[in-house]
Design a protein around this motif. Structure first.
Motif, PDB file in Angstrom:
ATOM      1  N   THR A   1       0.797  -1.236   0.000  1.00  0.00           N
ATOM      2  CA  THR A   1       0.000   0.000   0.000  1.00  0.00           C
ATOM      3  C   THR A   1       0.826   1.281   0.000  1.00  0.00           C
ATOM      4  N   SER A   2       2.118   1.193   0.257  1.00  0.00           N
ATOM      5  CA  SER A   2       2.951   2.405   0.224  1.00  0.00           C
ATOM      6  C   SER A   2       4.409   2.033   0.053  1.00  0.00           C
ATOM      7  N   LYS A   3       5.155   2.932  -0.532  1.00  0.00           N
ATOM      8  CA  LYS A   3       6.583   2.694  -0.752  1.00  0.00           C
ATOM      9  C   LYS A   3       7.349   2.852   0.552  1.00  0.00           C
TER      10      LYS A   3
ATOM     11  N   TYR B   1       4.215   7.665   5.670  1.00  0.00           N
ATOM     12  CA  TYR B   1       4.918   7.738   4.400  1.00  0.00           C
ATOM     13  C   TYR B   1       6.392   8.034   4.678  1.00  0.00           C
TER      14      TYR B   1
ATOM     15  N   ASN C   1       9.149  11.862   5.568  1.00  0.00           N
ATOM     16  CA  ASN C   1       8.271  12.913   6.087  1.00  0.00           C
ATOM     17  C   ASN C   1       9.060  13.850   6.997  1.00  0.00           C
TER      18      ASN C   1
ATOM     19  N   THR D   1      -0.211   6.820   6.811  1.00  0.00           N
ATOM     20  CA  THR D   1      -0.854   6.125   5.696  1.00  0.00           C
ATOM     21  C   THR D   1      -2.207   5.579   6.133  1.00  0.00           C
TER      22      THR D   1
END
Length: 350
Positions: free
Chosen positions: A174-176, A202, A205, A243
């Protein structure tokens, strides 16, 4: 030791520090043959004030002097350096070179200067150990606590392996970025270690927003008006860095599971105060620091089961100190049994 404890408590309230000087010489102080011990004490009396406290730190071998009331804005290290010069000069005017060479002087400043890296030299930990030597848990009790930590963490990781794999896949899909979030934290006595969580934000940040929030929260400036039944907001809400899957992990505290690895390594315990980020500890008041010194940090604790994000920071520290002062294996078991209910209700989770 009692006077040392009282002086620390006074310094925590007034923010006016003190210096503990230890003068060690087993031969000179063990007996008073030839009046050697009397000579040492006479030299010390000429370099201390009426308000300073002198007594046995260890009978027959170490004399302690508490130099009180340094002043709120004075640099403790500079004061200790000046005291070293003053005491050395007084000893030199009374003792022979041979006697002086048998003496070891050490200075402990309270409160010790902290920065973003935490305590600078471990001096405060040494002093705190001294103050707690009569109330600290015995080795057998600490051994039992460690056994419970290792056994509990191993069971949790083995039994939760399928869940761990599922969470890792959700994060990766769902996210890198990496599955785990690694962050420097301060353990007991300010010892730095790498704190593990499932990544809920994420990557790349900006931590500035959290740093500023923490500064205000610790100072008591954060909060909101609310009814008694509403969830308190002494926390960072609507954080855009988190996220979608991260919000769920935080709400259910599933992001905390990798900390069982920290427990296995001995950096944390199953139960104890939460370990702060170095920049959090840098803005602690003097009395706040005791939460770092009194017990090894834990995954859960009194704050998590009794307050979580509903309480102010000062109240959170008081809960941590209450835990350390009343610690027992039964208390740890009680907190562990209460934790699932606190997690399931997600009351105040962050």
């Amino acid at each position: 030791m009692r006077m040392l404890y009282v002086e620390r408590k006074r310094a925590e309230r007034s923010e006016r520090g003190f210096v503990l000087m230890l003068l060690e010489s087993e031969r000179l102080l063990k007996s008073d043959e030839g009046g050697q011990a009397l000579q040492v004490l006479k030299a010390l009396s000429s370099s201390t004030r009426d308000t300073d406290i002198t007594g046995w730190y260890r009978d027959g071998s170490v004399v302690g002097v508490i130099f009180t009331e340094l002043g709120a804005n004075k640099d403790g290290k500079s004061v200790a350096s000046a005291l070293l010069t003053k005491v050395s000069k007084a000893l030199a005017s009374t003792l022979t070179i041979k006697q002086i060479n048998e003496i070891h002087l050490s200075f402990y400043v309270f409160p010790e200067d902290w920065d973003d890296e935490g305590p600078s030299g471990g001096i405060e930990a040494t002093l705190y150990d001294t103050l707690l030597h009569n109330t600290a848990p015995n080795r057998a009790a600490l051994g039992a606590k460690r056994f419970m930590d290792v056994a509990g963490s191993a069971v949790a990781l083995l039994a939760g392996a399928p869940l761990l794999i599922a969470i890792a896949l959700c994060i990766k899909l769902t996210s890198k970025g990496p599955v785990f979030f690694r962050q420097p934290r301060l353990g007991q006595y300010g010892k730095k270690f790498t704190f593990l969580k499932f990544r809920s934000m994420y990557v790349n940040n900006d931590p500035t927003v959290h740093r500023e929030y923490v500064k205000q929260f610790i100072a008591g400036a954060e909060g909101c008006e609310q009814d008694a039944d509403e969830q308190a907001c002494y926390k960072l809400t609507a954080d855009t860095r988190v996220t979608p899957i991260g919000r769920f992990l935080r709400k259910t505290s599933l992001d905390e599971i990798p900390q069982f690895l920290n427990v296995l390594k001995g950096e944390m315990s199953l139960v104890g105060p939460r370990p702060p980020i170095p920049y959090e500890a840098a803005v602690y008041s003097t009395w706040h620091r005791a939460r770092l010194l009194a017990a090894k940090p834990g995954i859960t604790g009194l704050w998590q089961v009794e307050g979580r994000s509903r309480v102010k920071f000062d109240d959170m520290v008081r809960l941590d100190l209450r835990y350390a002062q009343s610690w027992s294996l039964w208390l740890d078991l009680k907190i562990l049994l209460q934790t699932p209910a606190a997690v399931l209700t997600a009351n105040g989770a962050r």
